[in-house]
Motif scaffolding. Structure first.
Motif, PDB file in Angstrom:
ATOM      1  N   VAL A 200      -2.191   1.179 -26.218  1.00  0.00           N
ATOM      2  CA  VAL A 200      -2.913   1.583 -25.002  1.00  0.00           C
ATOM      3  C   VAL A 200      -2.942   0.393 -24.045  1.00  0.00           C
ATOM      4  N   LEU A 201      -2.541   0.620 -22.797  1.00  0.00           N
ATOM      5  CA  LEU A 201      -2.611  -0.401 -21.758  1.00  0.00           C
ATOM      6  C   LEU A 201      -3.450   0.138 -20.605  1.00  0.00           C
ATOM      7  N   GLU A 202      -4.603  -0.481 -20.374  1.00  0.00           N
ATOM      8  CA  GLU A 202      -5.459  -0.100 -19.241  1.00  0.00           C
ATOM      9  C   GLU A 202      -5.147  -1.005 -18.069  1.00  0.00           C
ATOM     10  N   MET A 203      -5.229  -0.430 -16.862  1.00  0.00           N
ATOM     11  CA  MET A 203      -4.981  -1.212 -15.653  1.00  0.00           C
ATOM     12  C   MET A 203      -5.774  -0.626 -14.489  1.00  0.00           C
ATOM     13  N   TRP A 204      -5.876  -1.395 -13.424  1.00  0.00           N
ATOM     14  CA  TRP A 204      -6.574  -0.971 -12.218  1.00  0.00           C
ATOM     15  C   TRP A 204      -5.590  -1.054 -11.069  1.00  0.00           C
ATOM     16  N   LEU A 205      -5.449   0.057 -10.355  1.00  0.00           N
ATOM     17  CA  LEU A 205      -4.473   0.184  -9.281  1.00  0.00           C
ATOM     18  C   LEU A 205      -5.158   0.203  -7.924  1.00  0.00           C
ATOM     19  N   ARG A 206      -4.546  -0.470  -6.935  1.00  0.00           N
ATOM     20  CA  ARG A 206      -5.046  -0.487  -5.557  1.00  0.00           C
ATOM     21  C   ARG A 206      -4.018   0.215  -4.678  1.00  0.00           C
ATOM     22  N   HIS A 207      -4.470   1.269  -3.981  1.00  0.00           N
ATOM     23  CA  HIS A 207      -3.610   2.027  -3.082  1.00  0.00           C
ATOM     24  C   HIS A 207      -4.108   1.874  -1.654  1.00  0.00           C
ATOM     25  N   GLN A 208      -3.176   1.686  -0.703  1.00  0.00           N
ATOM     26  CA  GLN A 208      -3.496   1.659   0.722  1.00  0.00           C
ATOM     27  C   GLN A 208      -2.388   2.387   1.471  1.00  0.00           C
ATOM     28  N   SER A 209      -2.782   3.262   2.390  1.00  0.00           N
ATOM     29  CA  SER A 209      -1.798   3.990   3.197  1.00  0.00           C
ATOM     30  C   SER A 209      -2.478   4.610   4.407  1.00  0.00           C
ATOM     31  N   ARG A 210      -1.660   5.257   5.243  1.00  0.00           N
ATOM     32  CA  ARG A 210      -2.170   6.068   6.351  1.00  0.00           C
ATOM     33  C   ARG A 210      -1.818   7.503   6.024  1.00  0.00           C
ATOM     34  N   GLN A 211      -2.791   8.396   6.136  1.00  0.00           N
ATOM     35  CA  GLN A 211      -2.602   9.794   5.785  1.00  0.00           C
ATOM     36  C   GLN A 211      -3.078  10.680   6.937  1.00  0.00           C
ATOM     37  N   PRO A 212      -2.328  11.748   7.224  1.00  0.00           N
ATOM     38  CA  PRO A 212      -2.789  12.673   8.261  1.00  0.00           C
ATOM     39  C   PRO A 212      -3.925  13.543   7.729  1.00  0.00           C
ATOM     40  N   GLN A 213      -4.943  13.706   8.557  1.00  0.00           N
ATOM     41  CA  GLN A 213      -6.068  14.573   8.193  1.00  0.00           C
ATOM     42  C   GLN A 213      -6.651  15.150   9.475  1.00  0.00           C
ATOM     43  N   ALA A 214      -6.721  16.470   9.527  1.00  0.00           N
ATOM     44  CA  ALA A 214      -7.297  17.170  10.679  1.00  0.00           C
ATOM     45  C   ALA A 214      -6.659  16.715  11.991  1.00  0.00           C
ATOM     46  N   GLY A 215      -5.341  16.485  11.947  1.00  0.00           N
ATOM     47  CA  GLY A 215      -4.614  16.149  13.162  1.00  0.00           C
ATOM     48  C   GLY A 215      -4.668  14.693  13.575  1.00  0.00           C
ATOM     49  N   ILE A 216      -5.283  13.824  12.801  1.00  0.00           N
ATOM     50  CA  ILE A 216      -5.321  12.388  13.126  1.00  0.00           C
ATOM     51  C   ILE A 216      -4.865  11.585  11.909  1.00  0.00           C
ATOM     52  N   GLU A 217      -4.469  10.348  12.162  1.00  0.00           N
ATOM     53  CA  GLU A 217      -4.086   9.439  11.089  1.00  0.00           C
ATOM     54  C   GLU A 217      -5.329   8.727  10.560  1.00  0.00           C
ATOM     55  N   ARG A 218      -5.431   8.643   9.256  1.00  0.00           N
ATOM     56  CA  ARG A 218      -6.599   8.013   8.636  1.00  0.00           C
ATOM     57  C   ARG A 218      -6.117   6.907   7.704  1.00  0.00           C
ATOM     58  N   ASP A 219      -6.745   5.729   7.781  1.00  0.00           N
ATOM     59  CA  ASP A 219      -6.468   4.651   6.830  1.00  0.00           C
ATOM     60  C   ASP A 219      -7.155   4.987   5.518  1.00  0.00           C
ATOM     61  N   VAL A 220      -6.400   4.916   4.431  1.00  0.00           N
ATOM     62  CA  VAL A 220      -6.910   5.269   3.113  1.00  0.00           C
ATOM     63  C   VAL A 220      -6.770   4.060   2.193  1.00  0.00           C
ATOM     64  N   SER A 221      -7.813   3.766   1.455  1.00  0.00           N
ATOM     65  CA  SER A 221      -7.784   2.681   0.490  1.00  0.00           C
ATOM     66  C   SER A 221      -8.633   3.082  -0.706  1.00  0.00           C
ATOM     67  N   CYS A 222      -8.123   2.850  -1.898  1.00  0.00           N
ATOM     68  CA  CYS A 222      -8.910   3.157  -3.083  1.00  0.00           C
ATOM     69  C   CYS A 222      -8.424   2.329  -4.264  1.00  0.00           C
ATOM     70  N   GLU A 223      -9.294   2.178  -5.240  1.00  0.00           N
ATOM     71  CA  GLU A 223      -8.932   1.570  -6.514  1.00  0.00           C
ATOM     72  C   GLU A 223      -9.174   2.620  -7.581  1.00  0.00           C
ATOM     73  N   ILE A 224      -8.226   2.754  -8.493  1.00  0.00           N
ATOM     74  CA  ILE A 224      -8.351   3.739  -9.550  1.00  0.00           C
ATOM     75  C   ILE A 224      -8.004   3.093 -10.884  1.00  0.00           C
ATOM     76  N   GLN A 225      -8.790   3.418 -11.889  1.00  0.00           N
ATOM     77  CA  GLN A 225      -8.494   2.954 -13.233  1.00  0.00           C
ATOM     78  C   GLN A 225      -7.412   3.850 -13.816  1.00  0.00           C
ATOM     79  N   ALA A 226      -6.471   3.251 -14.519  1.00  0.00           N
ATOM     80  CA  ALA A 226      -5.373   4.010 -15.103  1.00  0.00           C
ATOM     81  C   ALA A 226      -5.126   3.535 -16.530  1.00  0.00           C
ATOM     82  N   VAL A 227      -4.500   4.400 -17.309  1.00  0.00           N
ATOM     83  CA  VAL A 227      -4.190   4.068 -18.694  1.00  0.00           C
ATOM     84  C   VAL A 227      -2.788   4.575 -19.015  1.00  0.00           C
TER      85      VAL A 227
END
Length: 99
Positions: A26-53
């Motif tokens: 088992v290898l646990e890790m923490w991932l950081r994602h950053q992007s721009r995503q369209p939502q309701a007709g506008i671009e939104r900056d998205v950032s999150c950290e998620i635990q993964a295994v």
């Protein structure tokens, strides 16, 4: 019903490789994602950290090699345990993103 997640992210940190009582790696890790995503007709900056295994044969192969790397992963999400409802990404496929 479907439960599939595809994500590109940077591996912020990895835990030490461990083994279940049944001997499964088992290898646990923490991932950081950053992007721009369209939502309701506008671009939104998205950032999150998620635990993964990563469980199984891929865990020892990738252990100690992913911290700081950009990767593309796919898998499914599930709560951490019966008592802990926090979501964890269970990685089924890992690919390094060449930059």
């Amino acid at each position: 019903m479907h439960n599939r997640l595809q994500l590109s992210a940077t591996v912020e940190r990895e835990a030490d490789l461990r083994y279940t009582p049944a001997g499964i790696p088992v290898l646990e890790m923490w991932l950081r994602h950053q992007s721009r995503q369209p939502q309701a007709g506008i671009e939104r900056d998205v950032s999150c950290e998620i635990q993964a295994v990563l469980i199984g044969d891929g865990a020892p192969r990738w252990a100690g090699k992913l911290t700081g790397q950009c990767i593309a992963v796919s898998g499914f999400i599930a709560q951490r345990s019966l008592r802990n409802p926090r979501l964890v990404l269970h990685i089924e496929h890992v690919e390094l993103i060449k930059g």
